[in-house]
Write an enzyme that holds these catalytic residues in place. Structure first.
Site, PDB file in Angstrom:
ATOM      1  N   HIS A   1       0.827  -1.211   0.000  1.00  5.78           N
ATOM      2  CA  HIS A   1       0.000   0.000   0.000  1.00  5.78           C
ATOM      3  C   HIS A   1       0.860   1.259   0.000  1.00  5.78           C
ATOM      4  O   HIS A   1       1.841   1.331   0.741  1.00  5.78           O
ATOM      5  CB  HIS A   1      -0.939   0.000   1.208  1.00  5.78           C
ATOM      6  CG  HIS A   1      -2.132  -0.874   0.994  1.00  5.78           C
ATOM      7  ND1 HIS A   1      -2.023  -2.256   0.918  1.00  5.78           N
ATOM      8  CD2 HIS A   1      -3.427  -0.589   0.735  1.00  5.78           C
ATOM      9  CE1 HIS A   1      -3.205  -2.770   0.673  1.00  5.78           C
ATOM     10  NE2 HIS A   1      -4.065  -1.788   0.543  1.00  5.78           N
ATOM     11  N   PRO A   2       0.488   2.254  -0.785  1.00  2.87           N
ATOM     12  CA  PRO A   2       1.247   3.505  -0.789  1.00  2.87           C
ATOM     13  C   PRO A   2       0.947   4.295   0.477  1.00  2.87           C
ATOM     14  O   PRO A   2      -0.175   4.251   1.006  1.00  2.87           O
ATOM     15  CB  PRO A   2       0.693   4.234  -2.021  1.00  2.87           C
ATOM     16  CG  PRO A   2      -0.719   3.776  -2.140  1.00  2.87           C
ATOM     17  CD  PRO A   2      -0.705   2.329  -1.684  1.00  2.87           C
TER      18      PRO A   2
ATOM     19  N   VAL B   1      -2.078   1.889   7.210  1.00  5.97           N
ATOM     20  CA  VAL B   1      -3.141   1.769   6.202  1.00  5.97           C
ATOM     21  C   VAL B   1      -4.489   2.048   6.852  1.00  5.97           C
ATOM     22  O   VAL B   1      -4.802   1.529   7.923  1.00  5.97           O
ATOM     23  CB  VAL B   1      -3.151   0.372   5.551  1.00  5.97           C
ATOM     24  CG1 VAL B   1      -4.320   0.244   4.552  1.00  5.97           C
ATOM     25  CG2 VAL B   1      -1.831   0.116   4.833  1.00  5.97           C
TER      26      VAL B   1
ATOM     27  N   GLU C   1      -9.025   7.925  -3.789  1.00  7.75           N
ATOM     28  CA  GLU C   1      -9.292   7.765  -2.351  1.00  7.75           C
ATOM     29  C   GLU C   1      -8.552   8.806  -1.531  1.00  7.75           C
ATOM     30  O   GLU C   1      -9.105   9.403  -0.604  1.00  7.75           O
ATOM     31  CB  GLU C   1      -8.910   6.344  -1.922  1.00  7.75           C
ATOM     32  CG  GLU C   1      -9.857   5.289  -2.445  1.00  7.75           C
ATOM     33  CD  GLU C   1      -9.201   3.925  -2.613  1.00  7.75           C
ATOM     34  OE1 GLU C   1      -7.971   3.795  -2.374  1.00  7.75           O
ATOM     35  OE2 GLU C   1      -9.921   2.980  -2.985  1.00  7.75           O
ATOM     36  N   GLN C   2      -7.293   9.039  -1.893  1.00  6.23           N
ATOM     37  CA  GLN C   2      -6.508   9.995  -1.113  1.00  6.23           C
ATOM     38  C   GLN C   2      -7.028  11.418  -1.328  1.00  6.23           C
ATOM     39  O   GLN C   2      -7.084  12.228  -0.397  1.00  6.23           O
ATOM     40  CB  GLN C   2      -5.020   9.872  -1.453  1.00  6.23           C
ATOM     41  CG  GLN C   2      -4.458   8.503  -1.113  1.00  6.23           C
ATOM     42  CD  GLN C   2      -2.954   8.499  -0.871  1.00  6.23           C
ATOM     43  OE1 GLN C   2      -2.338   9.528  -0.600  1.00  6.23           O
ATOM     44  NE2 GLN C   2      -2.358   7.322  -0.927  1.00  6.23           N
TER      45      GLN C   2
ATOM     46  N   CYS D   1      -8.760   3.188   5.594  1.00  2.83           N
ATOM     47  CA  CYS D   1      -9.667   3.388   4.454  1.00  2.83           C
ATOM     48  C   CYS D   1      -9.935   4.884   4.316  1.00  2.83           C
ATOM     49  O   CYS D   1     -10.697   5.470   5.091  1.00  2.83           O
ATOM     50  CB  CYS D   1     -10.974   2.615   4.689  1.00  2.83           C
ATOM     51  SG  CYS D   1     -12.147   2.790   3.319  1.00  2.83           S
ATOM     52  N   ALA D   2      -9.290   5.493   3.317  1.00  2.00           N
ATOM     53  CA  ALA D   2      -9.330   6.960   3.190  1.00  2.00           C
ATOM     54  C   ALA D   2     -10.722   7.463   2.807  1.00  2.00           C
ATOM     55  O   ALA D   2     -11.061   8.611   3.064  1.00  2.00           O
ATOM     56  CB  ALA D   2      -8.309   7.410   2.150  1.00  2.00           C
TER      57      ALA D   2
ATOM     58  N   SER E   1      -6.184   4.578  -5.696  1.00  2.00           N
ATOM     59  CA  SER E   1      -5.578   5.234  -4.527  1.00  2.00           C
ATOM     60  C   SER E   1      -5.624   6.744  -4.662  1.00  2.00           C
ATOM     61  O   SER E   1      -5.892   7.465  -3.708  1.00  2.00           O
ATOM     62  CB  SER E   1      -4.120   4.790  -4.367  1.00  2.00           C
ATOM     63  OG  SER E   1      -4.064   3.565  -3.691  1.00  2.00           O
TER      64      SER E   1
HETATM   65  N1  LIG Z   1      -1.720   3.959   3.359  1.00  2.00           N
HETATM   66  C1  LIG Z   1      -3.027   4.010   3.008  1.00  2.00           C
HETATM   67  O1  LIG Z   1      -3.909   3.915   3.855  1.00  2.00           O
HETATM   68  N2  LIG Z   1      -3.307   4.181   1.672  1.00  2.00           N
HETATM   69  C2  LIG Z   1      -4.596   4.241   1.201  1.00  2.00           C
HETATM   70  N3  LIG Z   1      -5.751   4.116   1.852  1.00  2.00           N
HETATM   71  C3  LIG Z   1      -6.790   4.247   0.939  1.00  2.00           C
HETATM   72  O2  LIG Z   1      -7.975   4.218   1.179  1.00  2.00           O
HETATM   73  N4  LIG Z   1      -6.267   4.447  -0.306  1.00  2.00           N
HETATM   74  C4  LIG Z   1      -4.900   4.465  -0.193  1.00  2.00           C
HETATM   75  O3  LIG Z   1      -4.047   4.649  -1.087  1.00  2.00           O
END
Ligand SMILES: NC(=O)NC1=NC(=O)NC1=O
Length: 174
Positions: free
Chosen positions: A67-68, A120, A87-88, A122-123, A84
């Site tokens: 995951h980034p 990580v 989402e970000q 959920c953005a 991503s």
């Molecule tokens: N490190 C992250 O939480 N990355 C991310 N969460 C997301 O919902 N999209 C992402 O890229």
């Protein structure tokens, strides 16, 4: 896409469509293809979650490492996957003040140093304030707790990505 169409995909098409519902982990889609026919999007999600839960902990940590970072190196380089990136942006982490950005970078770095995989979350379900708060509190957790929490977030990200791909009238969101 209707579930009936999903069930008619051969495995190459299936991986093409669902290969990034777990970020950079097409194996998850490739593995669950054999469980079709899926009754609905929740069933497909359940099979992906079961595959992940059956992995050894090294496999689950590996998923997290794919995951980034939020607003990290890949985001700054414009190299996020389309999912991503969206989402970000939705979470507002692509428009941080310099102070917020510095704080997020610093805490992301501390988190990676401690756990050996990225923070990580959920953005799409957490705005930037909740993300910064989550990072601050979760930094104090154990490795085991953060593998579990991180994977829970991966599953949430996955479900929302599946809802974007599969028609789901009448199936409640998770
Ligand atoms: N490190 C992250 O939480 N990355 C991310 N969460 C997301 O919902 N999209 C992402 O890229």
């Amino acid at each position: 896409m209707q579930v009936s169409k999903v069930n008619a995909l051969d495995y190459e098409e299936f991986i093409e469509v669902f290969g990034n519902v777990i970020e950079h982990c097409p194996l998850c889609a490739a593995a669950v293809w054999k469980h079709r026919p899926f009754s609905d999007v929740r069933h497909l999600h359940e099979e992906i979650c079961r595959f992940i839960d059956d992995l050894p902990v090294a496999g689950r940590e590996g998923i997290l490492r794919c995951h980034p970072d939020l607003a990290g190196r890949l985001a700054r380089a414009g190299q996020l996957t389309k999912e991503s990136k969206r989402e970000q942006e939705a979470a507002g982490v692509t428009s941080l003040t310099p102070e917020e950005s510095q704080r997020l970078d610093s805490m992301n770095h501390s988190y990676r140093e401690k756990f050996g995989f990225p923070f990580v979350i959920c953005a799409r379900r957490n705005k930037k304030e909740a993300i910064l708060e989550g990072l601050r509190t979760r930094l104090n957790n154990s490795l085991e707790a953060e593998v579990e929490k991180g994977i829970m977030e991966v599953k949430n990200i996955c479900y929302l990505r599946l809802l974007d791909l599969v028609d789901h009238e009448g199936v409640e969101s998770r």
